[in-house]
Structures are given as structure tokens and as C-alpha cells.
Design an enzyme around this catalytic site. Structure first.
Site, short mmCIF file in Angstrom:
data_model
loop_
_atom_site.label_atom_id
_atom_site.label_comp_id
_atom_site.label_asym_id
_atom_site.label_seq_id
_atom_site.Cartn_x
_atom_site.Cartn_y
_atom_site.Cartn_z
N TYR A 154 -9.17 31.66 -9.61
CA TYR A 154 -8.15 31.41 -10.62
C TYR A 154 -6.97 30.62 -10.02
O TYR A 154 -6.50 29.65 -10.62
CB TYR A 154 -7.66 32.73 -11.20
CG TYR A 154 -6.63 32.57 -12.29
CD1 TYR A 154 -7.01 32.23 -13.57
CD2 TYR A 154 -5.28 32.77 -12.03
CE1 TYR A 154 -6.06 32.09 -14.59
CE2 TYR A 154 -4.32 32.64 -13.02
CZ TYR A 154 -4.72 32.29 -14.31
OH TYR A 154 -3.78 32.14 -15.30
N SER B 137 0.15 28.58 -14.24
CA SER B 137 0.39 29.97 -13.88
C SER B 137 1.30 30.00 -12.66
O SER B 137 1.35 29.02 -11.90
CB SER B 137 -0.94 30.66 -13.56
OG SER B 137 -0.73 31.94 -12.97
N LYS C 3 -5.63 26.84 -11.19
CA LYS C 3 -4.30 26.54 -11.70
C LYS C 3 -3.53 25.59 -10.77
O LYS C 3 -2.70 24.80 -11.24
CB LYS C 3 -3.52 27.85 -11.92
CG LYS C 3 -4.10 28.69 -13.06
CD LYS C 3 -4.19 27.91 -14.37
CE LYS C 3 -4.68 28.76 -15.52
NZ LYS C 3 -4.74 28.03 -16.80
#
Length: 238
Positions: free
Chosen positions: A162, A149, A166
Site C-alpha cells: 500500500y 495517503s 501511494k
């Protein structure tokens, strides 16, 4: 766990394993790959969505869709066993399964929610590589794409779990790339900003201004199919 009747593709067609295949980017990519004549091995935790996808894939009997939880090492190990049993070791693996936390400051994110993000986005990728790299090595070539991401290369408020997951995918991909024999590539691939359920959870209705997974898959499938050993260790963006 349900399996479909299975046959190999011929010629330049490849066998591509896609995790998180029941929705979002994974689903769109599986559909696009099947349209192009490639064989899909897909896994997801939702049998109902797998059944729906099976009927939509081009040449449905060519593909293998299985109910697997990538967070579980034993579940992925069973997937690898079935793949070996059917002699359909993938040429390409796309680790697409992923999740995101609800928008919250880190001290307001429940521990269980943090664990789910890490278990899916990081441990899920590791579980797949743990069990499938040994199957791919005898083929002397293969591509592993770990979905990253833009937030795995930067940071954003309210989605710290998150972002952490990533960033971990980026580091894990670069490290494993150094462990692979010649003929292989492990890459981290950022899909850009796509209108998925995960983006909607962060951006709300404004997510609709971004491209759809279906539009993204047209470019992504081409890029993934054209990756070579020369791309080993790269951090790419579609």
C-alpha cells in the site's frame, strides 16, 4: 452496465467524476457533492452498491453511476466513451478507488494480493487519466485529484504494498502535472486518517476513534471544489 436518465446542472454546479464510489470516501464524497447540487459521475465494481447509492443521491436522475473496473484499461475506455456519448465530460475527477493489503511482512504478502493493490491504486489512476485527460483538454480547464495517503509520504510496517502504491500516486501526480496545459491542475490529496474498511483492516477496532467518511466529506468537498490551476502539482492534505 446500468445508466440513469441524465441532465446537466446549471449555474456554478460542476460535474464531478468519482471512482470507487460504492463505499468509503468515494461514497461519502458523492453523497455530499450531490447535496450541494453538483452532478456525480460515479463508478464501482459493485452494481448492487451502485443501485443503492443511486437512490440516496440528491436528485437521483441527475447522476450517472456505472459498473466499471478501473484496473481494466478497456473498462475505463468504455466509461470514457459513454461519457463522451452523453456529453458530460467532468470538470473534476477524483480518483478515489483504492485497496490495501492484509497486514503482513512483504515476504508474506501473496503475489496476487500485491498485484491487486498496484493494479487498483496505481494502474487504476493511470487508466483514468489516460482516457479522460484528452476529453478534458478541449474544455481548457479541469481538476484531477488523485487520492494519496500519509503512507504515500512516509512508510509503515506490514503495509508495504500500500505504501509503495501511494508513493507511486504522489510521483505520478507530480509528473503528470508537468505535462498538463495551462488551466489544469493534477494534485495528490491525502485524506488523513479516516474510519474506513481499509483502516479497520490495519487498526482493527481502534479505527473507530477516527472521524467518519461522512464527517471528512464535508471538508473534502469544499477543498476539492475550490481547487484551481494554481494548485497544479501540489501534495495536499484535507
Amino acid at each position: 452496465m446500468t445508466t440513469a436518465s441524465f441532465s446537466r446542472s446549471n449555474g456554478a454546479a460542476k460535474t464531478v467524476m468519482v471512482t470507487g464510489v460504492s463505499k468509503g470516501l468515494g461514497r461519502a464524497l458523492a453523497l455530499e457533492l450531490s447535496k450541494r447540487g453538483h452532478t456525480v459521475i460515479g463508478c464501482s465494481r459493485s452494481q448492487e452498491k451502485l443501485n443503492s447509492l443511486q437512490s440516496e443521491l440528491a436528485a437521483p436522475d441527475r447522476h450517472l453511476l456505472l459498473n466499471v473496473d478501473v484496473r481494466s484499461n478497456s473498462s475505463v475506455e468504455e466509461l470514457a466513451r459513454l461519457v463522451m456519448e452523453k456529453k458530460v465530460v467532468p470538470d473534476i475527477i477524483v480518483n478515489s478507488a483504492g485497496t490495501i493489503n492484509k497486514n503482513n511482512r512483504i515476504w508474506e504478502v501473496p503475489a496476487e494480493e500485491f498485484d491487486t493493490v498496484i493494479d487498483t491504486n496505481v494502474k487504476g489512476v493511470a487508466n483514468v487519466m489516460r482516457h479522460f485527460i484528452p476529453l478534458m483538454i478541449p474544455k481548457r480547464q479541469g481538476i484531477i485529484v488523485n487520492m494519496s495517503s500519509g503512507w504515500g509520504r512516509s512508510g509503515a510496517a506490514l503495509v508495504a504494498p500500500y505504501c509503495a502504491s501511494k508513493w507511486a500516486v504522489e510521483g505520478l501526480s507530480r509528473a503528470v502535472a508537468k505535462e498538463m496545459p495551462d488551466g489544469f491542475a493534477v494534485v495528490a490529496l491525502s485524506p488523513g486518517v479516516i474510519n474506513t474498511e481499509m483502516l479497520q483492516s490495519c487498526f482493527g477496532s481502534s479505527a473507530s476513534v477516527y472521524q467518519t467518511p461522512e464527517a471528512w466529506s464535508l471538508k473534502a468537498a469544499t477543498m476539492i471544489l475550490n481547487l484551481t490551476a494554481a494548485d497544479n502539482g501540489a501534495s495536499l492534505t484535507v
